[in-house]
Design a protein around this motif. Structure first.
Motif, PDB file in Angstrom:
ATOM      1  N   PHE A   1      58.471 -72.753   1.061  1.00 59.04           N
ATOM      2  CA  PHE A   1      57.326 -72.457   0.198  1.00 59.04           C
ATOM      3  C   PHE A   1      56.386 -73.671   0.132  1.00 59.04           C
ATOM      4  CE2 PHE A   1      55.504 -72.825  -4.116  1.00 59.04           C
ATOM      5  CZ  PHE A   1      54.620 -71.753  -4.056  1.00 59.04           C
ATOM      6  N   TYR A   2      56.952 -74.846  -0.107  1.00 56.93           N
ATOM      7  CA  TYR A   2      56.132 -76.074  -0.156  1.00 56.93           C
ATOM      8  C   TYR A   2      55.397 -76.276   1.169  1.00 56.93           C
ATOM      9  CZ  TYR A   2      58.319 -78.092  -4.442  1.00 56.93           C
ATOM     10  OH  TYR A   2      58.724 -78.365  -5.712  1.00 56.93           O
ATOM     11  N   THR A   3      56.156 -76.167   2.259  1.00 56.81           N
ATOM     12  CA  THR A   3      55.581 -76.454   3.574  1.00 56.81           C
ATOM     13  C   THR A   3      54.444 -75.486   3.897  1.00 56.81           C
ATOM     14  OG1 THR A   3      57.634 -77.451   4.366  1.00 56.81           O
ATOM     15  CG2 THR A   3      56.111 -76.653   6.054  1.00 56.81           C
ATOM     16  N   GLY A   4      54.626 -74.201   3.552  1.00 55.93           N
ATOM     17  CA  GLY A   4      53.565 -73.225   3.779  1.00 55.93           C
ATOM     18  C   GLY A   4      52.339 -73.544   2.942  1.00 55.93           C
ATOM     19  N   ALA A   5      52.570 -73.870   1.678  1.00 52.47           N
ATOM     20  CA  ALA A   5      51.457 -74.042   0.742  1.00 52.47           C
ATOM     21  C   ALA A   5      50.706 -75.360   0.949  1.00 52.47           C
ATOM     22  CB  ALA A   5      51.985 -73.962  -0.695  1.00 52.47           C
ATOM     23  N   LEU A   6      51.379 -76.360   1.532  1.00 57.51           N
ATOM     24  CA  LEU A   6      50.771 -77.695   1.639  1.00 57.51           C
ATOM     25  C   LEU A   6      50.316 -78.027   3.057  1.00 57.51           C
ATOM     26  CD1 LEU A   6      53.294 -79.638  -0.652  1.00 57.51           C
ATOM     27  CD2 LEU A   6      51.051 -78.707  -1.277  1.00 57.51           C
ATOM     28  N   GLN A   7      50.391 -77.023   3.922  1.00 52.64           N
ATOM     29  CA  GLN A   7      50.068 -77.200   5.331  1.00 52.64           C
ATOM     30  C   GLN A   7      48.698 -77.856   5.559  1.00 52.64           C
ATOM     31  OE1 GLN A   7      51.782 -77.486   8.375  1.00 52.64           O
ATOM     32  NE2 GLN A   7      52.875 -75.846   7.326  1.00 52.64           N
ATOM     33  N   ALA A   8      47.709 -77.433   4.777  1.00 48.40           N
ATOM     34  CA  ALA A   8      46.329 -77.867   5.038  1.00 48.40           C
ATOM     35  C   ALA A   8      45.975 -79.205   4.372  1.00 48.40           C
ATOM     36  CB  ALA A   8      45.363 -76.776   4.573  1.00 48.40           C
ATOM     37  N   THR A   9      46.909 -79.810   3.694  1.00 47.58           N
ATOM     38  CA  THR A   9      46.607 -81.071   3.004  1.00 47.58           C
ATOM     39  C   THR A   9      46.716 -82.262   3.956  1.00 47.58           C
ATOM     40  OG1 THR A   9      48.904 -81.469   2.391  1.00 47.58           O
ATOM     41  CG2 THR A   9      47.593 -80.162   0.848  1.00 47.58           C
ATOM     42  N   ASP A  10      46.359 -83.435   3.442  1.00 50.22           N
ATOM     43  CA  ASP A  10      46.488 -84.675   4.222  1.00 50.22           C
ATOM     44  C   ASP A  10      47.930 -85.184   4.288  1.00 50.22           C
ATOM     45  OD1 ASP A  10      43.877 -84.875   4.851  1.00 50.22           O
ATOM     46  OD2 ASP A  10      43.345 -86.241   3.206  1.00 50.22           O
ATOM     47  N   LEU A  11      48.813 -84.554   3.531  1.00 55.05           N
ATOM     48  CA  LEU A  11      50.187 -85.054   3.465  1.00 55.05           C
ATOM     49  C   LEU A  11      50.914 -84.833   4.785  1.00 55.05           C
ATOM     50  CD1 LEU A  11      51.339 -83.594   0.032  1.00 55.05           C
ATOM     51  CD2 LEU A  11      50.476 -85.897   0.508  1.00 55.05           C
ATOM     52  N   VAL A  12      51.813 -85.753   5.106  1.00 59.15           N
ATOM     53  CA  VAL A  12      52.744 -85.522   6.208  1.00 59.15           C
ATOM     54  C   VAL A  12      53.956 -84.814   5.604  1.00 59.15           C
ATOM     55  CG1 VAL A  12      54.181 -86.582   7.982  1.00 59.15           C
ATOM     56  CG2 VAL A  12      51.949 -87.582   7.404  1.00 59.15           C
ATOM     57  N   LEU A  13      54.266 -83.624   6.081  1.00 56.13           N
ATOM     58  CA  LEU A  13      55.357 -82.818   5.528  1.00 56.13           C
ATOM     59  C   LEU A  13      56.629 -83.045   6.337  1.00 56.13           C
ATOM     60  CD1 LEU A  13      53.275 -79.554   4.975  1.00 56.13           C
ATOM     61  CD2 LEU A  13      53.688 -81.427   3.358  1.00 56.13           C
ATOM     62  N   PRO A  14      57.810 -82.717   5.765  1.00 55.97           N
ATOM     63  CA  PRO A  14      59.057 -82.930   6.510  1.00 55.97           C
ATOM     64  C   PRO A  14      59.034 -82.170   7.827  1.00 55.97           C
ATOM     65  CG  PRO A  14      59.514 -82.232   4.250  1.00 55.97           C
ATOM     66  CD  PRO A  14      58.034 -82.119   4.439  1.00 55.97           C
ATOM     67  N   GLY A  15      59.392 -82.832   8.902  1.00 57.95           N
ATOM     68  CA  GLY A  15      59.430 -82.188  10.214  1.00 57.95           C
ATOM     69  C   GLY A  15      60.795 -81.558  10.423  1.00 57.95           C
ATOM     70  N   ALA A  16      60.807 -80.399  11.033  1.00 58.78           N
ATOM     71  CA  ALA A  16      62.093 -79.753  11.335  1.00 58.78           C
ATOM     72  C   ALA A  16      62.575 -80.255  12.691  1.00 58.78           C
ATOM     73  CB  ALA A  16      61.930 -78.239  11.346  1.00 58.78           C
ATOM     74  N   MET A  17      63.741 -80.899  12.722  1.00 58.34           N
ATOM     75  CA  MET A  17      64.295 -81.417  13.973  1.00 58.34           C
ATOM     76  C   MET A  17      65.020 -80.289  14.686  1.00 58.34           C
ATOM     77  SD  MET A  17      63.378 -84.526  13.532  1.00 58.34           S
ATOM     78  CE  MET A  17      64.206 -85.327  14.910  1.00 58.34           C
ATOM     79  N   GLU A  18      64.794 -80.194  15.992  1.00 64.39           N
ATOM     80  CA  GLU A  18      65.401 -79.112  16.757  1.00 64.39           C
ATOM     81  C   GLU A  18      66.924 -79.197  16.728  1.00 64.39           C
ATOM     82  OE1 GLU A  18      63.071 -78.201  20.397  1.00 64.39           O
ATOM     83  OE2 GLU A  18      65.064 -77.564  21.082  1.00 64.39           O
ATOM     84  N   GLY A  19      67.549 -78.045  16.672  1.00 64.15           N
ATOM     85  CA  GLY A  19      69.013 -77.998  16.726  1.00 64.15           C
ATOM     86  C   GLY A  19      69.705 -78.424  15.447  1.00 64.15           C
ATOM     87  N   THR A  20      68.959 -78.508  14.339  1.00 63.18           N
ATOM     88  CA  THR A  20      69.579 -78.916  13.082  1.00 63.18           C
ATOM     89  C   THR A  20      69.210 -77.942  11.967  1.00 63.18           C
ATOM     90  OG1 THR A  20      67.730 -80.273  12.232  1.00 63.18           O
ATOM     91  CG2 THR A  20      69.284 -81.351  13.734  1.00 63.18           C
ATOM     92  N   ALA A  21      70.076 -77.865  10.963  1.00 60.13           N
ATOM     93  CA  ALA A  21      69.724 -77.154   9.728  1.00 60.13           C
ATOM     94  C   ALA A  21      69.704 -78.175   8.596  1.00 60.13           C
ATOM     95  CB  ALA A  21      70.714 -76.043   9.447  1.00 60.13           C
TER      96      ALA A  21
END
Ligand SMILES: *Cc1c(COP(=O)(O)O)cnc(C)c1O
Length: 369
Positions: free
Chosen positions: A258-278
């Motif tokens: 929810f955070y990542t969707g809602a904050l996509q357009a901001t200047d913030l750097v959001l947590p990156g999803a690393m491949e192969g991990t949960a």
């Protein structure tokens, strides 16, 4: 006030079961290292897919104990990161080790595996990767390097209960792994607690003895140990909470989405999803060059954003100038100046999450720099 984490909400959401578990312990007459601890050790190890669990007094003590079980000697070097809870480093020194810092990867916040080899010397014995914020670090590369140099790997999983790396739980990859059950962690007690896990029967036996004065039988010390026992009350509470840990982590993931969707357009750097991990989002950490202003803006609006961590360990008064970085720690220093943790816990209600997002968007759209 919207808190960054909220152990009270967790307790209240399962109050009846937890009260019943505590009552059971009170009435049993066994308060330390009894049947509840043994059952929890088995249940948690089983949850992780690991053979042995050894319950201890805290996450710090889990790391201390794991290093001692690996027979760390005074002055042996232990490679880890400076961008972590000070506990990781404190535990290494408690065990007599010399911490050596490697810079972090700025996306995963884990150890930068490409810089690991140049930190290895003839005195290196152990690598302690930290799965920070709930994001598994790059275990394959680390374990391959460790194998080549005959080093032990002890995973610091204090923020990553239930996180997956290539489909398998973190904690099952290294020679040993350490968990904390501090109340705010993904699996949190109502007090202190921790656990060491391993698939190696010899390491498990050593850890088990060292945990209680080196006793193989009562009052006979076969190893020079100390006391870092887990108590029955905490184990009973943790058994209740372990039952829905996966569900709780799923709630954290949904909030993160929810955070990542809602904050996509901001200047913030959001947590990156690393491949192969949960990722299990112990914390939802964003980055901003205007971090301090953003934090104060949020606090003024009743949102308890926190910094994990404001001062890297090698810059803390107790450690400054004493501990080597193997190379520069530029990403570590940059992260400390930019990271901010938004409220993240499974019980955080949707209107509150919306309030957090609205406040961040108001800051981002305003002229606050
Ligand atoms: C919490 C934590 C620890 C220490 O756990 P305690 O139970 O507080 O001693 C160690 N490492 C990391 C990364 C942590 O977050």
């Amino acid at each position: 006030m919207i808190l960054c984490s909220n152990p009270l909400a967790q307790y209240l959401s399962r109050k009846a079961q937890i009260d019943e578990a505590i009552r059971r312990v009170l009435d049993s007459g066994r308060y330390v290292l009894g049947p509840e601890v043994q059952a929890f050790e088995e249940e948690f190890a089983c949850y992780l897919g690991i053979s042995f669990g050894i319950g201890v007094g805290s996450g710090t003590e889990a790391i201390h104990l794991a290093l001692a079980a690996c027979d760390l000697k005074t002055g042996d070097e232990v490679i880890t990161v400076s961008h972590t809870a000070v506990a990781t480093v404190a535990a290494i020194e408690l065990a007599g080790g010399r911490p050596v810092f490697v810079d972090i990867d700025p996306v995963s916040y884990g150890i930068d595996a490409s810089q690991l080899e140049k930190a290895i010397t003839s005195k290196t014995r152990v690598i302690v990767p930290v799965h920070l914020y709930g994001q598994p670090t790059d275990l394959d590369v680390i374990i391959n390097i460790a194998k080549r140099y005959h080093l032990r790997v002890i995973e610091d999983c204090a923020q990553a209960h239930g996180a997956l790396y290539r489909g398998r739980k973190v904690g099952s990859w290294g020679d040993m792994a350490c968990f904390s059950f501090y109340p705010t962690k993904n699996l949190g007690a109502l007090g202190d607690g921790g656990m060491v896990v391993t698939n190696d029967p010899e390491l498990a036996t050593r850890a088990r003895l060292l945990r209680e004065y080196g006793w193989a039988e009562r009052n006979i010390s076969s190893l020079p140990g100390w006391n870092t026992r887990l108590d029955e009350m905490q184990a009973a509470v943790l058994r209740v909470k372990l039952r829905d840990l996966d569900e709780q982590n799923a709630k954290r993931r949904r909030l993160a989405q929810f955070y990542t969707g809602a904050l996509q357009a901001t200047d913030l750097v959001l947590p990156g999803a690393m491949e192969g991990t949960a990722h299990v989002y112990h914390l939802y950490v964003v980055r901003s060059r205007k971090r301090d202003k953003l934090m104060n803006f949020l606090r003024d609006r009743g949102i308890g954003a926190l910094i994990h961590y404001p001062v890297p360990v090698h810059r803390q008064p107790a450690y400054q100038g004493r501990i080597d970085g193997a190379g520069r720690l530029d990403e570590t220093e940059r992260a400390a100046g930019e990271v901010l943790s938004l409220p993240m816990y499974p019980e955080l209600a949707e209107p509150e999450a919306q309030q957090v997002v609205a406040a961040v968007l108001a800051f981002d759209g305003g002229q606050y720099d």
